[in-house]
Design an enzyme around this catalytic site. Structure first.
Site, PDB file in Angstrom:
ATOM      1  N   CYS A   7       0.875  -1.183   0.000  1.00  0.00           N
ATOM      2  CA  CYS A   7       0.000   0.000   0.000  1.00  0.00           C
ATOM      3  C   CYS A   7       0.913   1.235   0.000  1.00  0.00           C
ATOM      4  O   CYS A   7       2.058   1.152  -0.472  1.00  0.00           O
ATOM      5  CB  CYS A   7      -0.980  -0.025   1.172  1.00  0.00           C
ATOM      6  SG  CYS A   7      -0.225  -0.033   2.811  1.00  0.00           S
ATOM      7  N   ARG A  13      -3.398  -0.440   5.589  1.00  0.00           N
ATOM      8  CA  ARG A  13      -4.022  -1.532   4.849  1.00  0.00           C
ATOM      9  C   ARG A  13      -3.164  -2.794   4.744  1.00  0.00           C
ATOM     10  O   ARG A  13      -3.604  -3.895   5.109  1.00  0.00           O
ATOM     11  CB  ARG A  13      -4.398  -1.053   3.436  1.00  0.00           C
ATOM     12  CG  ARG A  13      -5.514  -0.041   3.432  1.00  0.00           C
ATOM     13  CD  ARG A  13      -5.660   0.649   2.089  1.00  0.00           C
ATOM     14  NE  ARG A  13      -4.549   1.558   1.822  1.00  0.00           N
ATOM     15  CZ  ARG A  13      -4.400   2.281   0.718  1.00  0.00           C
ATOM     16  NH1 ARG A  13      -5.306   2.191  -0.227  1.00  0.00           N
ATOM     17  NH2 ARG A  13      -3.372   3.096   0.563  1.00  0.00           N
ATOM     18  N   ASP A 123      -8.550   3.958   1.042  1.00  0.00           N
ATOM     19  CA  ASP A 123      -7.526   4.320   2.031  1.00  0.00           C
ATOM     20  C   ASP A 123      -8.209   4.831   3.298  1.00  0.00           C
ATOM     21  O   ASP A 123      -8.901   5.850   3.260  1.00  0.00           O
ATOM     22  CB  ASP A 123      -6.644   5.419   1.410  1.00  0.00           C
ATOM     23  CG  ASP A 123      -5.468   5.773   2.294  1.00  0.00           C
ATOM     24  OD1 ASP A 123      -5.405   5.275   3.441  1.00  0.00           O
ATOM     25  OD2 ASP A 123      -4.612   6.540   1.831  1.00  0.00           O
TER      26      ASP A 123
HETATM   27  P1  4NP Z   1      -1.763   2.848   4.036  1.00  0.00           P
HETATM   28  O1  4NP Z   1      -2.418   4.228   4.502  1.00  0.00           O
HETATM   29  O2  4NP Z   1      -1.209   3.090   2.650  1.00  0.00           O
HETATM   30  O3  4NP Z   1      -2.940   1.930   4.009  1.00  0.00           O
HETATM   31  O4  4NP Z   1      -0.717   2.479   5.056  1.00  0.00           O
HETATM   32  C1  4NP Z   1      -1.731   5.433   4.488  1.00  0.00           C
HETATM   33  C2  4NP Z   1      -0.926   5.757   5.562  1.00  0.00           C
HETATM   34  C3  4NP Z   1      -0.264   6.968   5.569  1.00  0.00           C
HETATM   35  C4  4NP Z   1      -0.414   7.848   4.499  1.00  0.00           C
HETATM   36  C5  4NP Z   1      -1.199   7.506   3.416  1.00  0.00           C
HETATM   37  C6  4NP Z   1      -1.865   6.288   3.411  1.00  0.00           C
HETATM   38  N1  4NP Z   1       0.257   9.101   4.515  1.00  0.00           N
HETATM   39  O5  4NP Z   1       0.019   9.908   3.610  1.00  0.00           O
HETATM   40  O6  4NP Z   1       1.058   9.352   5.443  1.00  0.00           O
END
Ligand code: 4NP
Length: 152
Positions: A7, A13, A123
């Site tokens: 991800c 996720r 997300d």
């Molecule tokens: P992930 O969610 O991709 O599911 O781990 C996110 C966690 C942090 C960020 C974006 C998506 N961020 O922009 O910091």
């Protein structure tokens, strides 16, 4: 089988998917290697988001040992299948691929679950706990599909 879930941050996720698929493999006595990573470096070294931890804990799965890491090109050599959680992640991975063999390992995760192709796992980063519950349910279903595909 060696599977990597990718991800963006590797804190919301993909850590859930790593935990859920490891749990299902254990139940099905499958000796698979399963890992997760993020396309971005924002959260390297951090444990999973507290809501990801909680929804997994509520389902009997411990992901507290996990630490975020960034996807590395050497992952193309280490894994058989690289599942992208969303189309933006898919595009980033395709850009990092150095060969057709690398590209052939990249699969949009929800293409394993739905007839309609091209869907992304929402997300939950800016959402509430109910978003993590929805993400968990979808991940649970797609991990079930990945295991069933292997046996069929
Ligand atoms: P992930 O969610 O991709 O599911 O781990 C996110 C966690 C942090 C960020 C974006 C998506 N961020 O922009 O910091």
């Amino acid at each position: 089988m060696k599977i990597l879930f990718v991800c963006i941050g590797n804190i919301c996720r993909s850590p859930i998917a790593e935990g859920v698929l490891k749990h299902k493999c254990h139940q099905s006595k499958l000796d698979w290697i399963i890992d997760s990573a993020g396309t971005h470096s924002y959260h390297i070294g951090e444990p999973p988001h507290k809501s990801s931890h909680l929804i997994c804990e509520q389902n009997g799965i411990d992901i507290s040992y996990q630490r975020a890491r960034q996807f590395n090109e050497s992952d193309f050599k280490k894994f058989d299948k690289i599942y992208a959680f969303a189309t933006d992640v898919y595009d980033t991975l395709i850009q990092k691929a150095n060969s057709e063999s690398d590209k052939s390992k990249i699969i949009l995760l929800l293409d394993e679950l739905y007839k309609q192709k091209g869907k992304s796992v929402k997300d939950p980063w800016y959402g509430g706990f109910d978003d993590y519950e929805d993400v968990f349910e979808e991940i649970n279903l797609v991990c079930e599909a990945i295991i069933n595909k292997h046996f069929n």
